[in-house]
Structure formats: C-alpha cells, structure tokens
Design a protein around this motif. Structure first.
Motif, PDB file in Angstrom:
ATOM      1  N   PRO A  34     -35.787 -34.345 -43.264  1.00  0.00           N
ATOM      2  CA  PRO A  34     -35.357 -34.434 -44.665  1.00  0.00           C
ATOM      3  C   PRO A  34     -36.532 -34.292 -45.625  1.00  0.00           C
ATOM      4  CG  PRO A  34     -34.309 -36.137 -43.353  1.00  0.00           C
ATOM      5  CD  PRO A  34     -35.329 -35.501 -42.455  1.00  0.00           C
ATOM      6  N   GLY A  35     -36.369 -33.431 -46.614  1.00  0.00           N
ATOM      7  CA  GLY A  35     -37.422 -33.179 -47.603  1.00  0.00           C
ATOM      8  C   GLY A  35     -38.090 -31.834 -47.391  1.00  0.00           C
ATOM      9  N   GLN A  36     -37.999 -31.300 -46.188  1.00  0.00           N
ATOM     10  CA  GLN A  36     -38.625 -29.996 -45.922  1.00  0.00           C
ATOM     11  C   GLN A  36     -37.771 -28.859 -46.497  1.00  0.00           C
ATOM     12  OE1 GLN A  36     -39.271 -30.478 -41.521  1.00  0.00           O
ATOM     13  NE2 GLN A  36     -41.367 -29.965 -42.100  1.00  0.00           N
ATOM     14  N   PHE A  37     -38.365 -27.681 -46.548  1.00  0.00           N
ATOM     15  CA  PHE A  37     -37.655 -26.548 -47.133  1.00  0.00           C
ATOM     16  C   PHE A  37     -37.776 -25.309 -46.251  1.00  0.00           C
ATOM     17  CE2 PHE A  37     -41.984 -26.220 -48.718  1.00  0.00           C
ATOM     18  CZ  PHE A  37     -42.249 -24.860 -48.790  1.00  0.00           C
ATOM     19  N   VAL A  38     -36.962 -24.308 -46.588  1.00  0.00           N
ATOM     20  CA  VAL A  38     -37.061 -23.000 -45.936  1.00  0.00           C
ATOM     21  C   VAL A  38     -37.397 -21.965 -47.002  1.00  0.00           C
ATOM     22  CG1 VAL A  38     -35.549 -23.425 -43.961  1.00  0.00           C
ATOM     23  CG2 VAL A  38     -34.543 -22.734 -46.145  1.00  0.00           C
ATOM     24  N   HIS A  39     -38.035 -20.885 -46.590  1.00  0.00           N
ATOM     25  CA  HIS A  39     -38.398 -19.814 -47.500  1.00  0.00           C
ATOM     26  C   HIS A  39     -37.565 -18.597 -47.107  1.00  0.00           C
ATOM     27  CE1 HIS A  39     -42.213 -18.728 -50.011  1.00  0.00           C
ATOM     28  NE2 HIS A  39     -41.241 -19.178 -50.741  1.00  0.00           N
ATOM     29  N   VAL A  40     -36.786 -18.113 -48.057  1.00  0.00           N
ATOM     30  CA  VAL A  40     -35.723 -17.160 -47.718  1.00  0.00           C
ATOM     31  C   VAL A  40     -35.892 -15.847 -48.488  1.00  0.00           C
ATOM     32  CG1 VAL A  40     -33.215 -16.822 -47.697  1.00  0.00           C
ATOM     33  CG2 VAL A  40     -34.157 -19.126 -47.429  1.00  0.00           C
ATOM     34  N   LEU A  41     -35.756 -14.735 -47.792  1.00  0.00           N
ATOM     35  CA  LEU A  41     -35.619 -13.440 -48.477  1.00  0.00           C
ATOM     36  C   LEU A  41     -34.166 -13.329 -48.921  1.00  0.00           C
ATOM     37  CD1 LEU A  41     -37.704 -10.846 -46.401  1.00  0.00           C
ATOM     38  CD2 LEU A  41     -38.107 -11.602 -48.746  1.00  0.00           C
ATOM     39  N   CYS A  42     -33.976 -13.230 -50.232  1.00  0.00           N
ATOM     40  CA  CYS A  42     -32.636 -13.433 -50.788  1.00  0.00           C
ATOM     41  C   CYS A  42     -31.754 -12.195 -50.759  1.00  0.00           C
ATOM     42  CB  CYS A  42     -32.743 -13.951 -52.206  1.00  0.00           C
ATOM     43  SG  CYS A  42     -33.389 -15.602 -52.276  1.00  0.00           S
ATOM     44  N   GLY A  43     -31.717 -11.497 -49.667  1.00  0.00           N
ATOM     45  CA  GLY A  43     -30.810 -10.373 -49.596  1.00  0.00           C
ATOM     46  C   GLY A  43     -30.802  -9.827 -48.185  1.00  0.00           C
ATOM     47  N   VAL A  44     -29.783  -9.066 -47.910  1.00  0.00           N
ATOM     48  CA  VAL A  44     -29.691  -8.470 -46.584  1.00  0.00           C
ATOM     49  C   VAL A  44     -30.650  -7.293 -46.499  1.00  0.00           C
ATOM     50  CG1 VAL A  44     -28.125  -7.441 -44.908  1.00  0.00           C
ATOM     51  CG2 VAL A  44     -27.314  -9.216 -46.457  1.00  0.00           C
ATOM     52  N   GLN A  45     -30.792  -6.552 -47.652  1.00  0.00           N
ATOM     53  CA  GLN A  45     -31.784  -5.475 -47.697  1.00  0.00           C
ATOM     54  C   GLN A  45     -33.107  -6.107 -48.118  1.00  0.00           C
ATOM     55  OE1 GLN A  45     -29.716  -3.209 -50.630  1.00  0.00           O
ATOM     56  NE2 GLN A  45     -29.062  -1.715 -49.130  1.00  0.00           N
ATOM     57  N   ASN A  46     -34.003  -6.289 -47.161  1.00  0.00           N
ATOM     58  CA  ASN A  46     -35.200  -7.066 -47.434  1.00  0.00           C
ATOM     59  C   ASN A  46     -36.209  -6.369 -48.329  1.00  0.00           C
ATOM     60  OD1 ASN A  46     -34.199  -9.140 -46.010  1.00  0.00           O
ATOM     61  ND2 ASN A  46     -35.296  -8.679 -44.119  1.00  0.00           N
ATOM     62  N   ASP A  47     -36.030  -5.065 -48.571  1.00  0.00           N
ATOM     63  CA  ASP A  47     -36.983  -4.396 -49.454  1.00  0.00           C
ATOM     64  C   ASP A  47     -36.636  -4.630 -50.927  1.00  0.00           C
ATOM     65  OD1 ASP A  47     -34.662  -3.039 -49.224  1.00  0.00           O
ATOM     66  OD2 ASP A  47     -35.562  -1.034 -49.186  1.00  0.00           O
ATOM     67  N   LEU A  51     -40.629 -11.259 -52.810  1.00  0.00           N
ATOM     68  CA  LEU A  51     -40.981 -12.676 -52.699  1.00  0.00           C
ATOM     69  C   LEU A  51     -39.802 -13.488 -52.175  1.00  0.00           C
ATOM     70  CD1 LEU A  51     -42.973 -13.257 -56.009  1.00  0.00           C
ATOM     71  CD2 LEU A  51     -43.871 -12.941 -53.710  1.00  0.00           C
ATOM     72  N   ARG A  52     -40.149 -14.404 -51.298  1.00  0.00           N
ATOM     73  CA  ARG A  52     -39.129 -15.313 -50.795  1.00  0.00           C
ATOM     74  C   ARG A  52     -38.868 -16.404 -51.827  1.00  0.00           C
ATOM     75  NH1 ARG A  52     -38.604 -15.108 -45.154  1.00  0.00           N
ATOM     76  NH2 ARG A  52     -39.873 -13.425 -44.314  1.00  0.00           N
ATOM     77  N   ARG A  53     -37.727 -17.073 -51.689  1.00  0.00           N
ATOM     78  CA  ARG A  53     -37.410 -18.226 -52.537  1.00  0.00           C
ATOM     79  C   ARG A  53     -37.353 -19.474 -51.676  1.00  0.00           C
ATOM     80  NH1 ARG A  53     -37.471 -13.552 -55.448  1.00  0.00           N
ATOM     81  NH2 ARG A  53     -36.332 -13.746 -57.424  1.00  0.00           N
TER      82      ARG A  53
END
Ligand code: FES
Length: 280
Positions: A34-47, A51-53
């Motif tokens: 609890p408290g940790q995060f993930v860094h996500v590429l916000c789309g299926v097309q990664n190009d 920047l991740r969110r």
C-alpha cells in the motif's frame, strides 16, 4: 520492480470522469505494498505518449491482478479511459515506498481528500487483514465526488465523510472534520493522501496532538525510477526524490511551503500533475 504487458480485465466509470481499471500482472500484484505506484504508458499504441503516468495501486488480487483509480484530467488519462477489456498496457511497478506500521499498532486513521482514496483503500484492506482497527475520513467537494465511501464503511470501525457543499456527511472540509474529532479518536498514526495544502494542515494537526503522520506526496514524474531528478521534494534531510525516496514520507520530515520546488512537488494530485502537456 517489473515491466509487464498487462491485460485489462475490468474497466468501470465509478463516478463521472473517474475510472477504475484492473490489470493482470502476477508479479506486480504479488509484490505491491500500500502506497506504492505503477508507471503506465497510457495507450495501446505506445508511440502516442512518450511519458508514462504514475498511478497509485488502488487494490490487488494477490498474485493475479491490481487496480488503479484515476480521473480524466488531460490527454494521457483521457486515452487511458478509452482502453477496452483485453487491451494490454505497458506497466512498470511496483515503484516507490509504502506506508508502514508497527506490528503492535492499535489504531489508525486513514484520511483522504478526493482521489486520495486511491492508495488508502489498498492500505485499508491490508490493515483489515492484519486485524488493525482504523477509522476512515473522506472528503470531497460534493457527494458525487466522494469516492469509495461504501468500501471504507465496510472495512473501517467508523467512516466519516465531509463534503464542502454539505450534500453528504459533515458540511465543510475534511481537515475541519479532523480538527473536530481527532481529540476523541486519538489514533496512533494518521495516513493522509490528497492535495498538498490539505496534507500540510493534516500534518500540523497531527503534530499538535503528538500523532505520527505519514503522507503521500504528489509530483510530476518523468522516469519514475530516480533517474531524471525531476520529482524533487524538500525535506529536513535535504532534497529527496518523490518517486524513489517517496511517495510516502513522514509528515514531520517535509519542509511544507518553504520553497518553490516544494510547492511544485506538492501542488495537486499525482494524477493531475502527471498530465504534463497535450503532446508529450
Ligand atoms: Fe525521475 Fe523521480 S521521476 S527522478
């Protein structure tokens, strides 16, 4: 820390513009705290987005999946809100520090402003599993924006709500509610997540009553792993990286409001701060 192509297995709009997405990743869900995060590429097309969110881990199905909660506030989260079941997202995690508590803890207070419920529901589930008694205090502008009230009510000894327009629970801010009730509740520790100004006030109250307080600090994050030095936060021990030394800090260590860098780091939610430009 793992990098995964995580399949979307659930997506819900739990409130207007607020979405929860559940993603399959045995590695991330098994190791998340609890408290940790993930860094996500916000789309299926990664190009599309370079920047991740960062998103707090909202809940886990141990060894199988994890959930994130976010509000659509810019291009990245708008794209994320369009993903479909079975889409795969590029995710790195779990990242950052987690909330901590001693094995003999007797009582806690989980305090969330708006989307601050995101990491605290995961903590609430863990405290429940470990038989730690806790109160929950949730604040929002209106009843519609009050998130996960029923979930906290199910887990907490008592759940308090405050809405600024008085449409649900106590009328006013969650900080005002805290100040009215803390002498009665006397938790051993307060875990607080929300906007920087709210956290500062919670930290002051905790200090006045001699209560330990841990806060989740929000910051713009480019790399998420301590490489770009773009997420600094001023503490009593000097500048720290929110992504690596945080996001969870002891509230007493934060130099609240003492520099522009600190203001930048603490101003607003992680989810909003992460929305850097429309073209990044
Ligand atoms: Fe790059 Fe923290 S986001 S150092």
């Amino acid at each position: 820390m793992f990098q995964a192509k995580a399949d979307v297995i659930s997506k819900k709009e739990i409130s207007p513009g607020v979405f929860s997405i559940t993603l399959i990743s045995p590695e991330i869900s098994r190791n998340a705290k609890p408290g940790q995060f993930v860094h996500v590429l916000c789309g299926v097309q990664n190009d599309k987005f370079l920047l991740r969110r960062p998103f707090s881990i909202h809940r886990v199905v141990p060894g199988r999946a994890f959930e994130i909660l976010f509000q659509v506030v810019g291009s990245g989260t708008k794209e994320l809100s369009k993903v479909k079941i079975h889409d795969a997202l590029d995710v790195i995690g779990p990242l950052g520090t987690s909330f901590t508590y001693s094995p003999d803890i007797k009582s806690a207070l989980l305090l969330a402003g708006g989307l601050g419920v995101a990491p605290l529901l995961f903590l609430a589930e863990e405290l429940t599993e470990n038989h730690v008694m806790f109160y929950a205090m949730l604040g929002a502008q209106t009843k519609t924006k009050l998130l996960r009230y029923i979930d906290f009510k199910r887990l907490a000894k008592k759940t308090f709500a405050a809405t600024e327009d008085g449409s649900f629970g106590h009328e006013g801010t969650v900080v005002a509610l805290l100040n009215r009730t803390v002498h009665r509740l006397r938790p051993q520790v307060i875990y607080a997540v929300g906007p920087g100004k709210m956290l500062q006030k919670v930290a002051e109250t905790a200090d006045d009553f001699g209560i330990d307080c841990q806060v989740s600090i929000e910051a713009k994050m480019a790399c998420g792993v301590g490489a770009c030095l773009g997420c600094t936060c001023l503490t009593r021990q000097g500048f720290k990286l929110t992504c690596k030394d945080g996001p969870i800090f002891n509230a007493r260590d934060i130099m609240w409001g003492e520099s522009e860098v600190e203001q930048l780091s603490l101003d607003g939610y992680k989810y909003e701060a992460a929305e850097i430009t429309d073209s990044d």
